[in-house]
Design a protein around this motif. Sequence first.
Motif, PDB file in Angstrom:
ATOM      1  N   UNK A  57       0.846  -1.186   0.000  1.00  0.00           N
ATOM      2  CA  UNK A  57       0.000   0.000   0.000  1.00  0.00           C
ATOM      3  C   UNK A  57       0.888   1.244   0.000  1.00  0.00           C
ATOM      4  N   UNK A  58       0.302   2.405  -0.276  1.00  0.00           N
ATOM      5  CA  UNK A  58       1.087   3.642  -0.268  1.00  0.00           C
ATOM      6  C   UNK A  58       1.501   4.025   1.159  1.00  0.00           C
ATOM      7  N   UNK A  59       2.456   4.934   1.281  1.00  0.00           N
ATOM      8  CA  UNK A  59       2.914   5.386   2.601  1.00  0.00           C
ATOM      9  C   UNK A  59       1.792   6.038   3.404  1.00  0.00           C
ATOM     10  N   UNK A  60       1.898   5.868   4.732  1.00  0.00           N
ATOM     11  CA  UNK A  60       0.920   6.466   5.644  1.00  0.00           C
ATOM     12  C   UNK A  60       1.591   7.404   6.645  1.00  0.00           C
ATOM     13  N   UNK A  61       2.926   7.465   6.630  1.00  0.00           N
ATOM     14  CA  UNK A  61       3.629   8.332   7.572  1.00  0.00           C
ATOM     15  C   UNK A  61       5.106   8.027   7.615  1.00  0.00           C
ATOM     16  N   UNK A  62       5.746   8.527   8.660  1.00  0.00           N
ATOM     17  CA  UNK A  62       7.182   8.281   8.821  1.00  0.00           C
ATOM     18  C   UNK A  62       7.559   8.247  10.296  1.00  0.00           C
ATOM     19  N   UNK A  63       8.716   7.621  10.550  1.00  0.00           N
ATOM     20  CA  UNK A  63       9.364   7.660  11.858  1.00  0.00           C
ATOM     21  C   UNK A  63      10.788   8.119  11.589  1.00  0.00           C
ATOM     22  N   UNK A  64      11.266   9.028  12.423  1.00  0.00           N
ATOM     23  CA  UNK A  64      12.634   9.514  12.248  1.00  0.00           C
ATOM     24  C   UNK A  64      13.390   9.455  13.564  1.00  0.00           C
ATOM     25  N   UNK A  65      14.693   9.309  13.449  1.00  0.00           N
ATOM     26  CA  UNK A  65      15.566   9.320  14.618  1.00  0.00           C
ATOM     27  C   UNK A  65      16.776  10.178  14.302  1.00  0.00           C
ATOM     28  N   UNK A  66      17.123  11.017  15.245  1.00  0.00           N
ATOM     29  CA  UNK A  66      18.365  11.790  15.163  1.00  0.00           C
ATOM     30  C   UNK A  66      19.293  11.199  16.211  1.00  0.00           C
ATOM     31  N   UNK A  67      20.326  10.504  15.756  1.00  0.00           N
ATOM     32  CA  UNK A  67      21.247   9.812  16.650  1.00  0.00           C
ATOM     33  C   UNK A  67      22.470  10.697  16.864  1.00  0.00           C
ATOM     34  N   UNK A  68      22.848  10.863  18.133  1.00  0.00           N
ATOM     35  CA  UNK A  68      24.015  11.679  18.474  1.00  0.00           C
ATOM     36  C   UNK A  68      25.073  10.810  19.132  1.00  0.00           C
TER      37      UNK A  68
END
Length: 182
Positions: free
Chosen positions: A88-99
């Motif tokens: 199916x098409x995308x429904x959202x996103x999850x992001x991470x900023x790793x330091x």
Amino acid sequence: MAARARGNLVVEHMDTLFAGELVLEPLVVGHAEAMFEVLKDPALYRYLDHPPPPSLEHLLAVYARLETRRSPDATEHWLNWIVRPRDQPPIGYVQATVVSDRSAWIAYVFSSKHWGRGYATQATQAVVGHLARAHGVRRFLASVEADNGRSIRLLERLGFREATERELAGHDLSPSERLFVR
């Protein structure tokens, strides 16, 4: 896969992740057109501190920067996954900023059409688990608007708790934001 170099995390490759019926694909510029449709949803911006992307061209440029997987000064690693149910098409996103201190800031945005189905919980849990296993992340942080009960409940389900005064030190949050940690 990840490699370490002089104490800094070097991301060589991002894995596709799976969570139940969800596929989390590493973000690439090619996702911009489908995500532009998702990100036009006005309900998403009630708790976000930025407006919808003004154009597809703008989103293409943003995704080109994110696809580099690191900040311009190389102190942060930007790991972004587009989330979609299988086939199916995308429904959202999850992001991470790793330091470099083995911590990661987590954020997520899902189309309001898909709220209440557990997708954000499943996808975010998959990312948190992956970051701990594959990248050695030991501390997770998320900022959330104080009146965003849906997001606060999601974080609590994932084992996050509100930060103590000591944990808040050094973080520049707006008066309406709360910091959650795990």
